[in-house]
Design an enzyme around this catalytic site. Structure first.
Site, short mmCIF file in Angstrom:
data_model
loop_
_atom_site.label_atom_id
_atom_site.label_comp_id
_atom_site.label_asym_id
_atom_site.label_seq_id
_atom_site.Cartn_x
_atom_site.Cartn_y
_atom_site.Cartn_z
N SER A 1 -10.81 -35.24 40.43
CA SER A 1 -10.11 -35.87 39.33
C SER A 1 -9.23 -37.02 39.84
CB SER A 1 -9.33 -34.81 38.55
OG SER A 1 -8.92 -35.31 37.32
N ASP B 1 -16.75 -30.89 30.71
CA ASP B 1 -15.40 -31.27 31.15
C ASP B 1 -14.69 -31.93 29.95
OD1 ASP B 1 -13.23 -32.69 32.24
OD2 ASP B 1 -14.30 -33.09 34.11
N HIS C 1 -13.89 -28.83 34.07
CA HIS C 1 -13.05 -29.60 35.00
C HIS C 1 -12.37 -28.70 36.04
CE1 HIS C 1 -11.07 -33.48 35.76
NE2 HIS C 1 -9.91 -32.86 35.90
N1 LIG Z 1 -4.47 -28.40 31.96
C1 LIG Z 1 -3.78 -29.09 33.01
C2 LIG Z 1 -4.27 -30.51 33.11
C3 LIG Z 1 -4.25 -30.94 34.50
C4 LIG Z 1 -5.49 -30.46 35.24
O1 LIG Z 1 -6.54 -30.05 34.68
N2 LIG Z 1 -5.39 -30.54 36.52
C5 LIG Z 1 -6.53 -30.30 37.37
C6 LIG Z 1 -6.74 -31.57 38.17
S1 LIG Z 1 -6.84 -32.97 37.09
C7 LIG Z 1 -6.28 -29.14 38.31
O2 LIG Z 1 -6.88 -29.09 39.36
N3 LIG Z 1 -5.39 -28.22 37.94
C8 LIG Z 1 -4.98 -27.14 38.80
C9 LIG Z 1 -5.93 -25.99 38.96
O3 LIG Z 1 -6.91 -25.88 38.19
O4 LIG Z 1 -5.72 -25.19 39.89
C10 LIG Z 1 -2.30 -29.10 32.74
O5 LIG Z 1 -1.92 -29.57 31.67
O6 LIG Z 1 -1.56 -28.64 33.60
#
Ligand SMILES: N[C@@H](CCC(=O)N[C@@H](CS)C(=O)NCC(=O)O)C(=O)O
Length: 282
Positions: free
Chosen positions: A152, A228, A261
């Protein structure tokens, strides 16, 4: 703590190698930083190549180390994994004024900020390209062979850093990358905040523009899930595909049906990414 001292915070044995968390004082970011490293067993007797992994919004160095399951195959291939944090941290570091998840802490976008109040600490591009490799290759059993990957916001970082520094990396890969940040809401917010109105600076951090201008890029592998929820609006994979076609470049951009995602997606394909990088690293 001087600039060059690595302080070990934790160490675990896994797949015969070591999962280690360090902290250090970063002169580039002007603050204390933490990062994680996986050193395969081979690093006990020789210098090993390294894959740098850049994480996405809201992540620290620990999301990839605990969720992707990359250590098993990295151990087999004899590749170290380097997992930096996603922004500078600490009390004195400016955040988004509303503490939003997509700007400020946890959202450094791998740029060198030029706009205030961010320029003092948000120099993530230089931290990843220069400071970390210098520090780690001096103090850990790492060779100077490097590959770069990410997810991302980190996929954007990996593509931009790899495309701009082909002499420093042997291959690039990305999961669900932000491919054309100058044309999506996340990117416009981040670049306005970190870089101000100077659109020429923005273009230096846009993977689609950089790829379109590169005749012979490094080997690149990209995976994008079709379930995604950030795709296509924030990620614009088609812009990267169009850019790749400009020079008939041999870049593999794959749509994976039904994947979202999350790290469940990354865990499903990380072995293929590691084996892809191993072809050029080892
Ligand atoms: N749903 C998340 C959006 C951010 C998101 O999806 N982050 C991804 C990277 S863009 C991620 O890797 N999140 C941490 C995880 O899944 O461990 C939020 O609002 O905190």
């Amino acid at each position: 703590m001087t600039n060059s001292t690595l302080i070990k915070l934790s160490e675990q044995l896994t797949f015969g190698g070591k999962q280690i968390r360090f902290k250090h004082s970063s002169k580039t970011l002007n603050c204390e930083m933490q990062f994680s490293v996986f050193l395969p067993e081979q690093a006990q007797t020789e210098k090993v190549p390294a894959l740098y992994w850049l994480s996405g919004l809201t992540c620290t160095d620990e999301n990839f180390s605990s969720k992707a399951g990359a250590q098993r195959v990295a151990a087999q291939l004899g590749i170290a994994l380097i997992m930096p944090d996603t922004s500078p941290r600490g009390d004195g570091v400016a955040d988004d004024e509303n503490a939003a998840y997509d700007f400020g802490l946890g959202a450094g976008f791998y740029v060198n900020a030029t706009a205030e109040p961010y320029a003092k600490h948000y120099q993530m591009y230089d931290y990843i390209v220069t400071e970390l490799p210098q520090l780690l290759e001096a103090q850990l059993p790492l060779s100077n062979k490097r590959a770069i990957s990410g997810h991302s916001m980190g996929g954007h970082g990996a593509l931009v850093i790899g495309l701009r520094n082909p002499e420093r990396y042997s291959s690039i890969s990305a999961f669900s990358p932000i491919c054309n940040p100058i044309n999506c809401a996340w990117g416009i917010k981040a670049f306005t905040g970190y870089l101000g109105d100077n659109k020429q600076q923005w273009q230096q951090y846009d993977a689609s523009l950089l790829l379109a201008a590169t005749e012979k890029p490094l080997p690149i592998l990209v995976d994008q899930g079709t379930a995604d929820t950030f795709w296509p609006d924030q990620l614009n994979t088609d812009s990267l595909i169009t850019a790749a076609k400009q020079h008939n470049t041999d870049i593999e951009i794959r749509y994976q049906q039904g994947y979202d995602h999350s790290y469940y997606f990354i865990a499903s394909f990380i072995e293929q990414h590691l084996r892809f990088h191993a072809k050029y690293l080892t």
